[in-house]
Design an enzyme around this catalytic site. Structure first.
Site, PDB file in Angstrom:
ATOM      1  N   HIS A  52       0.834  -1.227  -0.064  1.00 39.16           N
ATOM      2  CA  HIS A  52      -0.007  -0.011   0.059  1.00 39.16           C
ATOM      3  C   HIS A  52       0.870   1.257   0.191  1.00 39.16           C
ATOM      4  O   HIS A  52       2.105   1.170   0.604  1.00 39.16           O
ATOM      5  CB  HIS A  52      -0.733   0.111   0.971  1.00 39.16           C
ATOM      6  N   GLU A  54       0.992   3.816   1.622  1.00 41.43           N
ATOM      7  CA  GLU A  54       1.503   4.258   3.326  1.00 41.43           C
ATOM      8  C   GLU A  54       2.709   3.599   3.493  1.00 41.43           C
ATOM      9  O   GLU A  54       3.661   3.982   3.912  1.00 41.43           O
ATOM     10  CB  GLU A  54       0.362   4.202   4.293  1.00 41.43           C
ATOM     11  N   CYS A  82      -6.087   1.606   5.772  1.00 44.36           N
ATOM     12  CA  CYS A  82      -6.614   0.584   6.292  1.00 44.36           C
ATOM     13  C   CYS A  82      -6.142   0.181   7.660  1.00 44.36           C
ATOM     14  O   CYS A  82      -5.155   0.892   8.302  1.00 44.36           O
ATOM     15  CB  CYS A  82      -6.248  -0.401   5.155  1.00 44.36           C
ATOM     16  N   CYS A  85      -2.235  -0.442   7.597  1.00 48.17           N
ATOM     17  CA  CYS A  85      -1.263   0.884   7.281  1.00 48.17           C
ATOM     18  C   CYS A  85      -1.455   1.549   8.730  1.00 48.17           C
ATOM     19  O   CYS A  85      -0.432   2.180   8.987  1.00 48.17           O
ATOM     20  CB  CYS A  85      -1.963   1.571   6.202  1.00 48.17           C
TER      21      CYS A  85
HETATM   22 ZN   LIG Z   1      -3.664   0.198   3.632  1.00 50.08          ZN
END
Ligand SMILES: [Zn+2]
Length: 148
Positions: A52, A54, A82, A85
């Protein structure tokens, strides 16, 4: 305003992700007003479900600083993080989190798991949301509209 400049950069990264066929999310880590790590979502390209925006941006910033702790750093991301993260943001000790669009389905800051509000949460960043929301949301909607 310099803050807008960082969210603008995160949105530009999200647009790059869309061109690469990735769900358009972009993230930037700053310290003392300078970018020290940035990335767009790349799980498909890297065959890595943890890639992801991040996570990648935090990893790059940590390498740049030579430390796993990113105290005094800010994370700018185009979508509500999410649970994975949000957990990484805790481990990194990020000082301030800025995110643009809310994610009622997958977000875990103001929705779902609300990671930072859990009693066992070791570190709580300051959270600011909504900056750049309209543009960040439009990039996401456009991406999913084209996929349908
Ligand atoms: Zn994430």
């Amino acid at each position: 305003m310099w803050q807008l400049q960082f969210m603008d950069r995160a949105i530009a990264l999200a647009e790059e992700a869309a061109l690469a066929g990735e769900v358009p999310v972009g993230a930037v880590v700053t310290r003392n007003g300078e970018v020290i790590g940035e990335a767009h979502n790349a799980p498909r390209e890297t065959c890595d479900p943890t890639a992801h925006a991040e996570i990648l941006a935090l990893r790059r910033a940590a390498h740049a600083l030579g430390s796993d702790r990113l105290a005094d750093c800010e994370l700018w991301v185009t979508l509500e993080p999410c649970a994975m993260c949000a957990g990484a943001i805790v481990h990194a000790r990020i000082d301030k989190l800025y995110y643009a669009a809310s994610d009622p389905k997958g977000g875990a800051v103001e929705h779902g798991a609300r990671v930072f509000e859990q009693p066992g949460c070791l570190h709580r960043p300051e959270v600011y949301s909504g900056m750049g929301e309209a543009r960040a949301g439009e990039v996401l909607r456009e991406f999913f509209r084209q996929r349908r």
